[in-house]
Design an enzyme around this catalytic site. Structure first.
Site, mmCIF file in Angstrom:
data_model
loop_
_atom_site.group_PDB
_atom_site.id
_atom_site.type_symbol
_atom_site.label_atom_id
_atom_site.label_comp_id
_atom_site.label_asym_id
_atom_site.label_seq_id
_atom_site.Cartn_x
_atom_site.Cartn_y
_atom_site.Cartn_z
ATOM 1 N N ASP A 1 3.210 -4.431 7.961
ATOM 2 C CA ASP A 1 1.991 -3.629 7.836
ATOM 3 C C ASP A 1 0.803 -4.585 7.997
ATOM 4 O O ASP A 1 0.460 -5.335 7.082
ATOM 5 C CB ASP A 1 1.987 -2.956 6.455
ATOM 6 C CG ASP A 1 0.676 -2.244 6.163
ATOM 7 O OD1 ASP A 1 -0.226 -2.272 7.024
ATOM 8 O OD2 ASP A 1 0.560 -1.665 5.073
ATOM 9 N N LYS B 1 -10.248 -0.437 10.532
ATOM 10 C CA LYS B 1 -10.308 -1.659 9.728
ATOM 11 C C LYS B 1 -10.607 -2.884 10.586
ATOM 12 O O LYS B 1 -10.711 -3.994 10.062
ATOM 13 C CB LYS B 1 -8.997 -1.859 8.962
ATOM 14 C CG LYS B 1 -8.791 -0.810 7.867
ATOM 15 C CD LYS B 1 -7.783 -1.294 6.870
ATOM 16 C CE LYS B 1 -7.079 -0.159 6.166
ATOM 17 N NZ LYS B 1 -7.855 0.412 5.074
ATOM 18 N N HIS C 1 0.883 -1.177 0.000
ATOM 19 C CA HIS C 1 0.000 0.000 0.000
ATOM 20 C C HIS C 1 0.918 1.223 0.000
ATOM 21 O O HIS C 1 2.025 1.164 0.552
ATOM 22 C CB HIS C 1 -0.841 -0.046 1.280
ATOM 23 C CG HIS C 1 -1.904 0.992 1.370
ATOM 24 N ND1 HIS C 1 -1.639 2.278 1.773
ATOM 25 C CD2 HIS C 1 -3.227 0.949 1.121
ATOM 26 C CE1 HIS C 1 -2.760 2.972 1.770
ATOM 27 N NE2 HIS C 1 -3.743 2.188 1.380
ATOM 28 N N CYS D 1 -4.615 2.671 -3.778
ATOM 29 C CA CYS D 1 -3.367 3.137 -3.147
ATOM 30 C C CYS D 1 -2.276 2.080 -3.243
ATOM 31 O O CYS D 1 -1.518 1.855 -2.289
ATOM 32 C CB CYS D 1 -3.591 3.525 -1.685
ATOM 33 S SG CYS D 1 -4.808 4.791 -1.462
ATOM 34 N N GLN E 1 -4.393 -4.963 6.858
ATOM 35 C CA GLN E 1 -5.439 -5.834 6.302
ATOM 36 C C GLN E 1 -5.569 -7.155 7.046
ATOM 37 O O GLN E 1 -6.493 -7.925 6.771
ATOM 38 C CB GLN E 1 -5.162 -6.121 4.813
ATOM 39 C CG GLN E 1 -5.336 -4.923 3.917
ATOM 40 C CD GLN E 1 -6.769 -4.378 3.928
ATOM 41 O OE1 GLN E 1 -7.728 -5.063 4.298
ATOM 42 N NE2 GLN E 1 -6.920 -3.133 3.538
HETATM 43 N N1 PMP Z 1 -1.697 -0.612 4.618
HETATM 44 C C1 PMP Z 1 -2.646 -1.314 4.004
HETATM 45 C C2 PMP Z 1 -2.317 -2.691 3.484
HETATM 46 C C3 PMP Z 1 -3.917 -0.773 3.832
HETATM 47 O O1 PMP Z 1 -4.857 -1.476 3.190
HETATM 48 C C4 PMP Z 1 -4.184 0.519 4.345
HETATM 49 C C5 PMP Z 1 -5.555 1.158 4.200
HETATM 50 N N2 PMP Z 1 -6.142 1.026 2.965
HETATM 51 C C6 PMP Z 1 -3.163 1.199 5.003
HETATM 52 C C7 PMP Z 1 -1.930 0.606 5.123
HETATM 53 C C8 PMP Z 1 -3.350 2.569 5.552
HETATM 54 O O2 PMP Z 1 -4.295 2.594 6.559
HETATM 55 P P1 PMP Z 1 -4.847 3.994 7.097
HETATM 56 O O3 PMP Z 1 -5.361 4.728 5.882
HETATM 57 O O4 PMP Z 1 -5.938 3.611 8.030
HETATM 58 O O5 PMP Z 1 -3.729 4.693 7.761
#
Ligand code: PMP
Length: 396
Positions: A188, A214, A111, A354, A191
């Protein structure tokens, strides 16, 4: 399950299939926020009156819940505003000790939140960034690790689970390879947390990041976990109230970790709500829920196979993945698909999610993503398959 989620309970016709972006909030989390805001609201670590004491206890008890969820110690939990803030914190605080010639390894499946902070660190510090490629099935090409990990590699920053393909990283293999060159590992977990509590001691990583929104908690709060022995040596990222020992005209001293990394008023009620969501998650039968998720994902994948011109990105196997499925339909733009689906009460996200480097590797600019959570059932999958058949006809 649905009745535990006020929004879903109120909107019977909604097929919410975008939990990878934001999961719906559980009633326990909402109740806890309301209870806190109406019974214990005060700033933390500052007041000496009884209400401030109650706020302190609620906030520290939330830290304890996050620690239990991850099987780590409470003093290793740093509350942030989300996974993005947590990963930026590592890039700054751990990155402060890196210099030109040092290397960081990321993957092409990241991401942007776990990619851009490392590009920024490269600009700040002149480090080298190595990129682990992805295979056509969406899995990280771990066979390339021995070649990409060098003596100069200080940190490996990888996703535990792809927000596009649902591919799950073999963390043990990564940690094993990273240890051979003495590199630290930041995972990270954004997910992964939605699909059950994590055992970070067993995973063996050094840092872990996730967001509350999430995993059925409120927005605006997240967690960075770091090994105690690392956190206590790292410099702070943001300056402000709460993160200092003493301040005078010449400078300041650092507070102990984790407060050193929590400058300013933290997201107090959000942390309390997150703790309630995590406590609720810890009360569930995860082996059974995972079986259910896998069966639902298998139904979805089987149905997608039948739709003409549709290609799933990554693996078609329902086992060994998170129930996140992205696809393209030849000749149709994901935004148009999502618009038609929306008219059928189906909430899905279309776009680059993203993860532009990953989409480039998979040969697409944009895709449509269906992500299932524990409140989805067969009726959601059936409605999606109907909606897609309709979209494929209507848009051609
Ligand atoms: N890492 C991953 C794999 C994600 O899917 C996301 C959110 N789409 C994030 C990081 C970032 O999370 P946040 O926008 O809540 O900071």
């Amino acid at each position: 399950m649905r009745s535990g989620f006020p929004l879903l309970a109120a909107q019977a016709g909604l097929h919410y299939l975008d939990s990878a972006a934001t999961a719906q909030i559980h009633r326990d989390a909402l109740d806890a926020v309301l209870r806190h805001e109406t019974g214990s609201r005060a700033n933390v670590m500052r007041g000496t009156y009884a209400l401030a004491d109650a706020a302190d206890r609620a906030y520290e008890s939330a830290r304890g819940a996050a620690a239990r969820f991850l099987n780590v110690a409470a003093e290793e939990i740093v509350f942030t505003s989300g996974a993005t803030a947590a990963l930026n914190l590592v890039a700054h605080s751990f990155g402060a000790g890196l210099q030109a010639g040092d290397r960081v390894l990321v993957s092409q499946a990241e991401h942007h939140s776990n990619f851009v902070p490392w590009l920024m660190l490269r600009e700040r510090k002149g480090i080298a960034l190595d990129v682990l490629p992805v295979r056509p099935d969406g899995q990280l090409d771990l066979g390339r690790l021995p070649q990409l990990l060098r003596e100069e590699t200080r940190l490996v920053a990888l996703t535990q689970c792809s927000n596009v393909t649902g591919a799950i990283t073999d963390v043990a293999a990564v940690v094993d390879a990273a240890r051979r060159v003495g590199a630290r590992v930041v995972l990270d977990g954004a997910q992964a947390v939605q699909h059950g509590p994590q055992d970070l001691r067993a995973l063996g990583v050094d840092f872990y990041a996730f967001s509350g929104h999430k995993c059925f908690g409120p927005g605006g709060v997240g967690v960075l976990w770091g090994r105690a022995e690392l956190l206590c040596t790292l410099p702070p990222f943001c300056g402000g109230g709460g993160m200092v020992g003493e301040v005078n005209l010449d400078g300041f001293s650092w507070a102990e970790a984790p407060r050193r990394f929590e400058a300013g008023t933290p997201p107090i009620a959000q942390a309390v709500g997150l703790a309630a969501a995590l406590d609720w998650m810890m009360s569930l039968d995860w082996p059974r829920l995972r079986e259910r998720e896998t069966a639902l994902c298998a139904r979805l994948l089987d149905g997608l196979r039948e739709i003409p011109g549709l290609r799933v990105l990554g693996s078609m196997a329902a086992e060994g993945r998170a129930p996140i499925v992205s696809f393209e339909i030849a000749g149709l733009h994901p935004h148009d698909i999502c618009q038609v689906l929306d008219a059928h009460g189906l909430a899905l996200r279309g776009g680059h999610h993203c993860a532009q480097p990953l989409l480039a590797a998979l040969g697409v600019e944009a895709c449509t993503r269906a992500s299932l959570a524990l409140y989805n059932d067969e009726s959601d999958v059936a409605a999606l398959l109907d909606g897609l058949r309709h979209a494929a006809k209507a848009l051609r």
